[in-house]
Design a protein around this motif. Structure first.
Motif, PDB file in Angstrom:
ATOM      1  N   THR A 139      -8.095   0.535   2.192  1.00 37.19           N
ATOM      2  CA  THR A 139      -8.914  -0.512   1.578  1.00 37.19           C
ATOM      3  C   THR A 139     -10.412  -0.252   1.693  1.00 37.19           C
ATOM      4  O   THR A 139     -11.206  -1.052   1.209  1.00 37.19           O
ATOM      5  CB  THR A 139      -8.593  -1.888   2.205  1.00 37.19           C
ATOM      6  OG1 THR A 139      -8.886  -1.826   3.602  1.00 37.19           O
ATOM      7  CG2 THR A 139      -7.139  -2.264   1.967  1.00 37.19           C
ATOM      8  N   THR A 195      -1.656  -1.747   4.302  1.00 40.33           N
ATOM      9  CA  THR A 195      -3.034  -1.342   4.127  1.00 40.33           C
ATOM     10  C   THR A 195      -3.569  -0.745   5.418  1.00 40.33           C
ATOM     11  O   THR A 195      -3.097  -1.057   6.515  1.00 40.33           O
ATOM     12  CB  THR A 195      -3.939  -2.519   3.711  1.00 40.33           C
ATOM     13  OG1 THR A 195      -3.882  -3.521   4.726  1.00 40.33           O
ATOM     14  CG2 THR A 195      -3.531  -3.104   2.379  1.00 40.33           C
ATOM     15  N   ARG A 252      -7.798  -6.992   3.143  1.00 40.06           N
ATOM     16  CA  ARG A 252      -8.117  -7.318   1.744  1.00 40.06           C
ATOM     17  C   ARG A 252      -7.898  -8.758   1.466  1.00 40.06           C
ATOM     18  O   ARG A 252      -7.298  -9.505   2.132  1.00 40.06           O
ATOM     19  CB  ARG A 252      -7.304  -6.451   0.786  1.00 40.06           C
ATOM     20  CG  ARG A 252      -5.807  -6.592   0.942  1.00 40.06           C
ATOM     21  CD  ARG A 252      -5.115  -5.808  -0.131  1.00 40.06           C
ATOM     22  NE  ARG A 252      -3.702  -5.871   0.142  1.00 40.06           N
ATOM     23  CZ  ARG A 252      -2.790  -6.150  -0.747  1.00 40.06           C
ATOM     24  NH1 ARG A 252      -3.123  -6.368  -1.974  1.00 40.06           N
ATOM     25  NH2 ARG A 252      -1.532  -6.178  -0.448  1.00 40.06           N
TER      26      ARG A 252
END
Length: 190
Positions: free
Chosen positions: A165, A185, A190
């Motif tokens: 990310t 991630t 996020r």
């Protein structure tokens, strides 16, 4: 003796020890790549089912009918097969092989030592979901989506096992009309 419990999916970043001038200095490794431990078939199936569930949850009705999944060699092969099995959809793999086959679409993987990648059997009007194991910058999938659209096809979305990310891949792919679905991630939340 077959394994009955499914191990959780894990991923982490490691430093590459031998790299070419265009290669990234780091690599995301994960529990399906078989680098650190053997992978139970049930783990592969479970990850495919979870990723397919997330694709349906996040993309929903926008997904529509798909002709096939299009995965990237080499890291994208396992998630593509797992996702195809979970979704009961056929799959194709884009290879770093230039062959005299019909329906060739060439695109670039800018950070690789061999940058040219080819998807074969691509025909106008096809709709597909793009699949890879990891997405860092998003440039490879953005290049693929652009080449597929020029060939008259519709890359509906992209799915991956791990999204970094910190490098803007999600935003780049969104700008190319390709929503990204990730199983996990690495980096900032996020």
């Amino acid at each position: 003796m077959p394994e009955t419990a499914t191990a959780p999916f894990t991923a982490r970043i490691v430093e590459r020890l031998s790299i070419g001038p265009q290669s990234r200095r780091e690599r995301i490794i994960h529990s399906l790549d078989g680098l650190e431990a053997p992978v139970a078939p049930s783990d592969l199936s479970s990850v495919g089912e979870e990723l397919w569930y997330r694709v349906q949850e996040e993309i929903g009705s926008e997904l529509g009918p798909l002709d096939f999944l299009l995965g990237l060699d080499a890291g994208g092969i396992l998630p593509t097969v797992a996702l195809a099995h979970a979704a009961a959809l056929p799959y194709k793999i884009a290879w770093k092989l230039h062959l005299p086959l019909e329906g060739a679409v060439r695109f670039s993987e800018p950070h690789a030592m061999r940058t040219d990648v080819y998807a074969y059997g691509i025909a106008e009007g096809q709709r597909m979901l793009l699949v890879d194991d990891e997405v860092t910058t998003g440039h490879t999938l953005a290049n693929l989506a652009q080449s597929l659209r020029q060939a008259g096809t519709t890359p509906v979305a992209a799915a991956c096992l791990v999204e970094d990310t910190t490098r803007g891949a999600r935003e780049l792919l969104a700008a190319h009309g390709v929503p990204l679905v990730s199983l996990s991630t690495i980096g900032s939340s996020r």
